[in-house]
Design a protein around this motif. Structure first.
Motif, PDB file in Angstrom:
ATOM      1  N   SER A   1       0.837  -1.198   0.000  1.00  0.00           N
ATOM      2  CA  SER A   1       0.000   0.000   0.000  1.00  0.00           C
ATOM      3  C   SER A   1       0.873   1.249   0.000  1.00  0.00           C
ATOM      4  O   SER A   1       2.095   1.184   0.142  1.00  0.00           O
ATOM      5  CB  SER A   1      -0.903   0.003   1.239  1.00  0.00           C
ATOM      6  OG  SER A   1      -0.131   0.175   2.411  1.00  0.00           O
ATOM      7  N   GLN A   2       0.233   2.418  -0.148  1.00  0.00           N
ATOM      8  CA  GLN A   2       0.986   3.669  -0.158  1.00  0.00           C
ATOM      9  C   GLN A   2       1.701   3.910   1.169  1.00  0.00           C
ATOM     10  O   GLN A   2       2.724   4.577   1.216  1.00  0.00           O
ATOM     11  CB  GLN A   2       0.032   4.835  -0.458  1.00  0.00           C
ATOM     12  CG  GLN A   2      -0.507   4.824  -1.887  1.00  0.00           C
ATOM     13  CD  GLN A   2      -1.408   6.010  -2.159  1.00  0.00           C
ATOM     14  OE1 GLN A   2      -1.786   6.743  -1.253  1.00  0.00           O
ATOM     15  NE2 GLN A   2      -1.733   6.212  -3.426  1.00  0.00           N
ATOM     16  N   GLU A   3       1.163   3.351   2.250  1.00  0.00           N
ATOM     17  CA  GLU A   3       1.802   3.531   3.553  1.00  0.00           C
ATOM     18  C   GLU A   3       2.968   2.569   3.770  1.00  0.00           C
ATOM     19  O   GLU A   3       3.661   2.636   4.785  1.00  0.00           O
ATOM     20  CB  GLU A   3       0.773   3.312   4.670  1.00  0.00           C
ATOM     21  CG  GLU A   3      -0.341   4.362   4.729  1.00  0.00           C
ATOM     22  CD  GLU A   3      -1.369   4.146   3.630  1.00  0.00           C
ATOM     23  OE1 GLU A   3      -1.450   3.003   3.106  1.00  0.00           O
ATOM     24  OE2 GLU A   3      -2.068   5.112   3.275  1.00  0.00           O
ATOM     25  N   GLY A   4       3.159   1.666   2.827  1.00  0.00           N
ATOM     26  CA  GLY A   4       4.291   0.751   2.938  1.00  0.00           C
ATOM     27  C   GLY A   4       3.954  -0.587   3.545  1.00  0.00           C
ATOM     28  O   GLY A   4       4.796  -1.472   3.615  1.00  0.00           O
ATOM     29  N   SER A   5       2.725  -0.787   4.006  1.00  0.00           N
ATOM     30  CA  SER A   5       2.346  -2.070   4.581  1.00  0.00           C
ATOM     31  C   SER A   5       1.899  -3.039   3.486  1.00  0.00           C
ATOM     32  O   SER A   5       1.539  -2.630   2.384  1.00  0.00           O
ATOM     33  CB  SER A   5       1.210  -1.880   5.594  1.00  0.00           C
ATOM     34  OG  SER A   5       0.068  -1.357   4.946  1.00  0.00           O
ATOM     35  N   ILE A   6       1.937  -4.331   3.810  1.00  0.00           N
ATOM     36  CA  ILE A   6       1.557  -5.347   2.841  1.00  0.00           C
ATOM     37  C   ILE A   6       0.039  -5.504   2.832  1.00  0.00           C
ATOM     38  O   ILE A   6      -0.604  -5.563   3.869  1.00  0.00           O
ATOM     39  CB  ILE A   6       2.208  -6.697   3.199  1.00  0.00           C
ATOM     40  CG1 ILE A   6       3.735  -6.560   3.214  1.00  0.00           C
ATOM     41  CG2 ILE A   6       1.783  -7.774   2.226  1.00  0.00           C
ATOM     42  CD1 ILE A   6       4.334  -6.150   1.887  1.00  0.00           C
ATOM     43  N   GLN A   7      -0.535  -5.557   1.623  1.00  0.00           N
ATOM     44  CA  GLN A   7      -1.972  -5.787   1.524  1.00  0.00           C
ATOM     45  C   GLN A   7      -2.221  -7.003   0.634  1.00  0.00           C
ATOM     46  O   GLN A   7      -1.659  -7.113  -0.446  1.00  0.00           O
ATOM     47  CB  GLN A   7      -2.683  -4.564   0.942  1.00  0.00           C
ATOM     48  CG  GLN A   7      -2.131  -4.121  -0.412  1.00  0.00           C
ATOM     49  CD  GLN A   7      -2.840  -2.886  -0.916  1.00  0.00           C
ATOM     50  OE1 GLN A   7      -3.724  -2.354  -0.262  1.00  0.00           O
ATOM     51  NE2 GLN A   7      -2.456  -2.443  -2.102  1.00  0.00           N
ATOM     52  N   ALA A   8      -3.020  -7.919   1.111  1.00  0.00           N
ATOM     53  CA  ALA A   8      -3.322  -9.120   0.355  1.00  0.00           C
ATOM     54  C   ALA A   8      -4.568  -8.893  -0.490  1.00  0.00           C
ATOM     55  O   ALA A   8      -5.567  -8.389   0.010  1.00  0.00           O
ATOM     56  CB  ALA A   8      -3.554 -10.301   1.283  1.00  0.00           C
ATOM     57  N   LEU A   9      -4.478  -9.216  -1.774  1.00  0.00           N
ATOM     58  CA  LEU A   9      -5.650  -9.166  -2.648  1.00  0.00           C
ATOM     59  C   LEU A   9      -6.293 -10.539  -2.579  1.00  0.00           C
ATOM     60  O   LEU A   9      -5.874 -11.465  -3.260  1.00  0.00           O
ATOM     61  CB  LEU A   9      -5.228  -8.803  -4.072  1.00  0.00           C
ATOM     62  CG  LEU A   9      -4.468  -7.483  -4.216  1.00  0.00           C
ATOM     63  CD1 LEU A   9      -4.059  -7.254  -5.661  1.00  0.00           C
ATOM     64  CD2 LEU A   9      -5.315  -6.326  -3.713  1.00  0.00           C
TER      65      LEU A   9
ATOM     66  N   GLY B   1       0.481  -7.448   8.011  1.00  0.00           N
ATOM     67  CA  GLY B   1       0.769  -6.206   7.307  1.00  0.00           C
ATOM     68  C   GLY B   1       2.223  -5.832   7.268  1.00  0.00           C
ATOM     69  O   GLY B   1       2.569  -4.718   6.871  1.00  0.00           O
ATOM     70  N   THR B   2       3.104  -6.742   7.649  1.00  0.00           N
ATOM     71  CA  THR B   2       4.532  -6.459   7.631  1.00  0.00           C
ATOM     72  C   THR B   2       5.211  -7.312   6.571  1.00  0.00           C
ATOM     73  O   THR B   2       4.679  -8.338   6.127  1.00  0.00           O
ATOM     74  CB  THR B   2       5.169  -6.768   8.995  1.00  0.00           C
ATOM     75  OG1 THR B   2       5.090  -8.182   9.246  1.00  0.00           O
ATOM     76  CG2 THR B   2       4.463  -6.000  10.104  1.00  0.00           C
ATOM     77  N   ALA B   3       6.408  -6.885   6.181  1.00  0.00           N
ATOM     78  CA  ALA B   3       7.159  -7.646   5.187  1.00  0.00           C
ATOM     79  C   ALA B   3       7.543  -9.026   5.707  1.00  0.00           C
ATOM     80  O   ALA B   3       7.682  -9.974   4.936  1.00  0.00           O
ATOM     81  CB  ALA B   3       8.408  -6.868   4.778  1.00  0.00           C
ATOM     82  N   ALA B   4       7.695  -9.154   7.003  1.00  0.00           N
ATOM     83  CA  ALA B   4       8.064 -10.435   7.593  1.00  0.00           C
ATOM     84  C   ALA B   4       6.884 -11.408   7.628  1.00  0.00           C
ATOM     85  O   ALA B   4       7.078 -12.625   7.655  1.00  0.00           O
ATOM     86  CB  ALA B   4       8.601 -10.222   9.004  1.00  0.00           C
ATOM     87  N   ASN B   5       5.669 -10.877   7.618  1.00  0.00           N
ATOM     88  CA  ASN B   5       4.475 -11.730   7.697  1.00  0.00           C
ATOM     89  C   ASN B   5       3.380 -11.172   6.783  1.00  0.00           C
ATOM     90  O   ASN B   5       2.358 -10.667   7.243  1.00  0.00           O
ATOM     91  CB  ASN B   5       3.982 -11.810   9.140  1.00  0.00           C
ATOM     92  CG  ASN B   5       2.793 -12.737   9.282  1.00  0.00           C
ATOM     93  OD1 ASN B   5       2.589 -13.624   8.456  1.00  0.00           O
ATOM     94  ND2 ASN B   5       2.014 -12.522  10.330  1.00  0.00           N
ATOM     95  N   PRO B   6       3.571 -11.290   5.457  1.00  0.00           N
ATOM     96  CA  PRO B   6       2.599 -10.699   4.533  1.00  0.00           C
ATOM     97  C   PRO B   6       1.346 -11.545   4.315  1.00  0.00           C
ATOM     98  O   PRO B   6       0.367 -11.056   3.764  1.00  0.00           O
ATOM     99  CB  PRO B   6       3.392 -10.587   3.234  1.00  0.00           C
ATOM    100  CG  PRO B   6       4.359 -11.727   3.306  1.00  0.00           C
ATOM    101  CD  PRO B   6       4.736 -11.847   4.757  1.00  0.00           C
ATOM    102  N   GLY B   7       1.381 -12.806   4.727  1.00  0.00           N
ATOM    103  CA  GLY B   7       0.297 -13.718   4.404  1.00  0.00           C
ATOM    104  C   GLY B   7       0.495 -14.355   3.040  1.00  0.00           C
ATOM    105  O   GLY B   7       1.524 -14.133   2.382  1.00  0.00           O
ATOM    106  N   THR B   8      -0.468 -15.166   2.608  1.00  0.00           N
ATOM    107  CA  THR B   8      -0.350 -15.857   1.328  1.00  0.00           C
ATOM    108  C   THR B   8      -1.641 -15.701   0.524  1.00  0.00           C
ATOM    109  O   THR B   8      -2.720 -15.487   1.080  1.00  0.00           O
ATOM    110  CB  THR B   8      -0.074 -17.361   1.515  1.00  0.00           C
ATOM    111  OG1 THR B   8      -1.185 -17.980   2.189  1.00  0.00           O
ATOM    112  CG2 THR B   8       1.198 -17.579   2.310  1.00  0.00           C
ATOM    113  N   ILE B   9      -1.502 -15.805  -0.794  1.00  0.00           N
ATOM    114  CA  ILE B   9      -2.643 -15.763  -1.703  1.00  0.00           C
ATOM    115  C   ILE B   9      -2.521 -16.902  -2.708  1.00  0.00           C
ATOM    116  O   ILE B   9      -1.429 -17.417  -2.959  1.00  0.00           O
ATOM    117  CB  ILE B   9      -2.721 -14.416  -2.457  1.00  0.00           C
ATOM    118  CG1 ILE B   9      -1.421 -14.145  -3.215  1.00  0.00           C
ATOM    119  CG2 ILE B   9      -3.047 -13.286  -1.514  1.00  0.00           C
ATOM    120  CD1 ILE B   9      -1.489 -12.934  -4.113  1.00  0.00           C
TER     121      ILE B   9
END
Length: 432
Positions: free
Chosen positions: A153-161, A191-199
């Motif tokens: 995202s624009q704030e730098g956090s990870i967002q899962a689609l 929401g962090t680079a270390a734990n972005p989740g999976t898709i």
């Protein structure tokens, strides 16, 4: 007097006969007027042309005069063909050929034959995000699903689609009927680079009765293509056409199913059984490998992997890691096997001397090298074209590209027409 009466009788019969013949002729003329027109079939190819200078290659859709055009001579788009915008996928549903933009274009265009047997555009639609996997789930419907990576995202956090957008397309009109959004097996991170989740990354779709089987891999939801959970094969089972997710099934005897792009990860045979293929290849996009490349089965009428069936293709005689596989009929598939998985990440998509062609007997679990096809490369392949039991496939070496006609019964091939371009991305037969 008897003679005169007989003559009168014969003259009456003659008049009746003339009148009857006249009426019959009128009826026959009507039948001729109402007789249906004969249909015409033509062969169509998705043609990847040579790039000009530093430009990217441009694809064409090209009509061929006959099947013989695939077996002899040369195939070229010089002075003919319909140029497309940029690099594209090609897919066929019955008598319609779809070309779908990738990167440079957001349009899906459908082509078919008009009443005068001319190849024309039937319809088109635009899409919001890149379409990446396709399936002709019946004679009237193309199912396509968007490629979503996740991202920042624009704030730098990870967002899962999370939701996958399934496009249901009418093959007769070439128009989009509807879009169905549905999440499949997502893992939400923090929401962090270390734990972005999976898709999920869809690699194949097959309709069996009222069940839609969707194979997929898992990627990190950070916009990368890092594969995770590489020790299992996954399939989501939907009730169709409702798109209700009924269950997710998995098998830990092999890796996730299919590869990037126009993958035929799962396929249905004549008896309704479904077979999946798993690559387990670093050169085909996997970032780690823990299980052998192999084939699983889902028996007709069931929604589970068959525990009594597994074909370890990687360790079979003549085997190796599967790059691509497509069903040809009578229990056999044609596949491309990676001959060297140490060439580097994604290199199986790029190199021209890394694949061999084989016939896989799914029932007897054997692999046979196809004689007559050289070691080659082919980045993407539509579901292959089969006529009279023979498969027509494009293959490229470092110096040239040819069509090869493969006989799966004998595992032999004949070199066909030379392609004056990068490759044929699809071969189709359409009828009006």
């Amino acid at each position: 007097m008897k003679i005169i009466n007989c003559i009168k009788y014969l003259m009456l019969l003659a008049v009746v006969s003339i009148l009857t013949t006249s009426c019959s002729s009128d009826d026959d003329r009507g039948a001729i007027v109402d007789s249906p027109q004969t249909s015409t079939s033509k062969y169509v190819v998705g043609f990847e042309a040579f790039p000009v200078g530093d430009a990217s290659s441009v694809d064409y859709i090209l009509e061929l005069p006959s099947l013989e055009s695939l077996t002899t001579g040369e195939i070229s788009v010089e002075g003919q063909g319909i140029p497309q915008k940029g690099w594209r996928f090609f897919h066929g549903v019955e008598n319609t050929v779809f070309t779908v933009g990738y990167g440079d274009d957001d349009k899906c265009i459908a082509y078919g034959l008009d009443t005068e047997s001319k190849l024309v555009e039937k319809g088109n639609f635009t899409f919001e995000s890149t379409l990446n996997n396709y399936a002709a789930i019946d004679d009237n419907t193309l199912l396509a699903v968007e490629l979503t990576f996740g991202g920042t995202s624009q704030e730098g956090s990870i967002q899962a689609l999370s939701d996958k957008r399934f496009h249901i397309i009418d093959a007769e009109t070439g128009k989009l009927q509807k879009i169905v959004e549905h999440p499949i097996d997502i893992t939400v991170g923090d929401g962090t680079a270390a734990n972005p989740g999976t898709i999920p990354w869809v690699t194949g779709m097959v309709l069996q009765g009222d069940k839609l089987f969707v194979s997929y891999q898992k990627l990190l939801a950070d916009g990368s293509t890092v594969t995770v959970d590489v020790g299992r094969a996954y399939v989501a089972v939907f009730k169709y056409p409702e798109f209700e997710l009924e269950k997710i099934i998995y098998d830990d005897r092999t890796s996730p199913i299919g590869i990037n792009g126009h993958s035929t990860g799962i396929e249905k045979t004549e008896n309704g059984d479904i077979y999946s293929n798993s690559s387990s290849a670093l050169s085909a996009g996997f970032t780690s490998v823990t299980k052998p490349s192999g084939i699983l089965r889902i028996k007709n009428g069931t929604t589970e992997f068959d525990k009594d069936y597994f074909f370890d293709v990687e360790n079979a005689p003549n085997g190796g890691k599967i790059f691509w596989m497509d069903y040809v009929g009578n229990g056999k598939a044609i596949a491309r096997i990676i001959i060297d998985d140490t060439i580097g990440p994604w290199k199986a998509f790029l190199e021209k001397d890394v694949l061999k062609m084989v016939v896989i007997d799914l029932v007897n679990k054997t692999v046979t090298d196809v004689q007559g096809v050289p070691i080659h490369g082919q980045r993407y392949t539509s579901p292959m074209f089969v006529e009279d039991g023979k498969a027509y496939i494009s293959a490229s070496t470092a110096t040239e590209t040819h069509v090869y006609i493969v006989d799966p019964k004998t595992a032999t091939a004949t070199k066909g027409a030379k392609v004056q371009g990068v490759s044929l991305k699809g071969i189709f037969k359409v009828t009006n």
